[in-house]
Design a protein around this motif. Structure first.
Motif, PDB file in Angstrom:
ATOM      1  N   UNK A 155      -0.177  -5.020   9.541  1.00  0.00           N
ATOM      2  CA  UNK A 155      -0.881  -4.697  10.793  1.00  0.00           C
ATOM      3  C   UNK A 155      -0.229  -3.558  11.576  1.00  0.00           C
ATOM      4  N   UNK A 156       1.066  -3.423  11.512  1.00  0.00           N
ATOM      5  CA  UNK A 156       1.749  -2.368  12.253  1.00  0.00           C
ATOM      6  C   UNK A 156       1.400  -0.967  11.788  1.00  0.00           C
ATOM      7  N   UNK A 157       0.829  -0.824  10.583  1.00  0.00           N
ATOM      8  CA  UNK A 157       0.486   0.494  10.061  1.00  0.00           C
ATOM      9  C   UNK A 157      -0.977   0.865  10.227  1.00  0.00           C
ATOM     10  N   UNK A 158      -1.790   0.000  10.802  1.00  0.00           N
ATOM     11  CA  UNK A 158      -3.215   0.260  10.985  1.00  0.00           C
ATOM     12  C   UNK A 158      -3.437   0.978  12.314  1.00  0.00           C
ATOM     13  N   UNK A 159      -4.457   1.834  12.350  1.00  0.00           N
ATOM     14  CA  UNK A 159      -4.807   2.566  13.570  1.00  0.00           C
ATOM     15  C   UNK A 159      -6.316   2.547  13.789  1.00  0.00           C
TER      16      UNK A 159
END
Length: 186
Positions: A155-159
Motif C-alpha cells: 500500500x505504501x507504493x500506490x498513488x
C-alpha cells in the motif's frame, strides 16, 4: 589611451547583467505570480472493503475533476468506477420547494384562544438560486482494488492521480499517496 577590457571581465559582467534581468527580486525561492495565485484543492482518501473512496474539495469551485486514477507500484492503472460531482452553495435555498410543519396559537379580542398544526410549502420568490455559480465543488471517486491482498502488502507504493480542468481548459494533475489500510482486528 583606454585600457582594454579583458574577455573574462566582459563575460562576467554580461552574466551578472543577464542574471539580474531574469531575477524576480524575491530570492531564489520565489514562486511565479501565476503559480502563487493558483486555486488550491484538498483531498481525503479512505480504503474499505476492496475500494478506495477519494473526496476532492475545491472551495472556490475553480476546477472540474475529469478523471481519477489509481497507480500500482508496477505502473498498473485503475480508473475510477464512479465519479460523483456536487456543486455546493453556502446558505442557498437550492431553488426548490421545501415542505415544512408548524404549530401555532392565537388569542382573539373576543376572548377566544386557539391552537393549530399546519403543513406548508415554502418556495423562493423570483425563481430561487438555481442559476447561481457554485461557491464550492466536491468530487467523490470510487476506485476498485482488484487484488486486495497485494494492495495490503504494498500500500505504501500506490498513488492516486486526479486530473483537474480549469475554466480555461488548462489541465492540472494532483498526485497523492493512496490510503494505508488499517490492520484487521481478530
Amino acid at each position: 589611451m583606454r585600457p582594454a577590457v579583458r574577455p573574462t571581465r566582459l563575460l562576467a559582467g554580461l552574466l551578472l547583467l543577464a542574471a539580474s534581468a531574469c531575477g524576480t527580486g524575491a530570492g531564489s525561492d520565489a514562486v511565479p505570480a501565476e503559480a502563487a495565485a493558483a486555486p488550491e484543492v484538498s483531498w481525503a482518501t479512505v480504503y474499505r472493503d476492496g475500494t478506495i473512496r477519494v473526496t476532492i474539495e475545491d472551495p472556490g469551485a475553480h476546477y472540474r475533476v475529469s478523471r481519477v486514477t489509481l497507480f500500482a507500484p508496477d505502473g498498473t492503472q485503475t480508473e475510477a468506477a464512479e465519479i460523483t460531482r456536487e456543486n455546493l452553495s453556502r446558505g442557498s435555498t437550492g431553488g426548490g420547494i421545501r415542505p415544512s410543519v408548524g404549530v401555532g396559537g392565537g388569542y382573539s379580542s373576543h376572548g377566544g384562544f386557539g391552537t393549530g398544526v399546519g403543513i406548508g410549502l415554502s418556495f423562493p420568490l423570483g425563481g430561487g438560486t438555481a442559476d447561481r455559480e457554485p461557491e464550492a465543488r466536491r468530487t467523490t471517486a470510487i476506485l476498485p482494488v482488484a487484488n486486495t491482498a497485494r494492495y495490503r502488502q504494498t500500500a505504501g507504493g500506490w498513488e492516486i492521480q486526479a486530473t483537474l480542468t480549469s475554466p480555461g481548459d488548462e489541465t492540472t494533475y494532483a498526485r497523492f499517496p493512496a490510503p494505508i489500510p488499517a490492520e484487521q482486528t481478530p
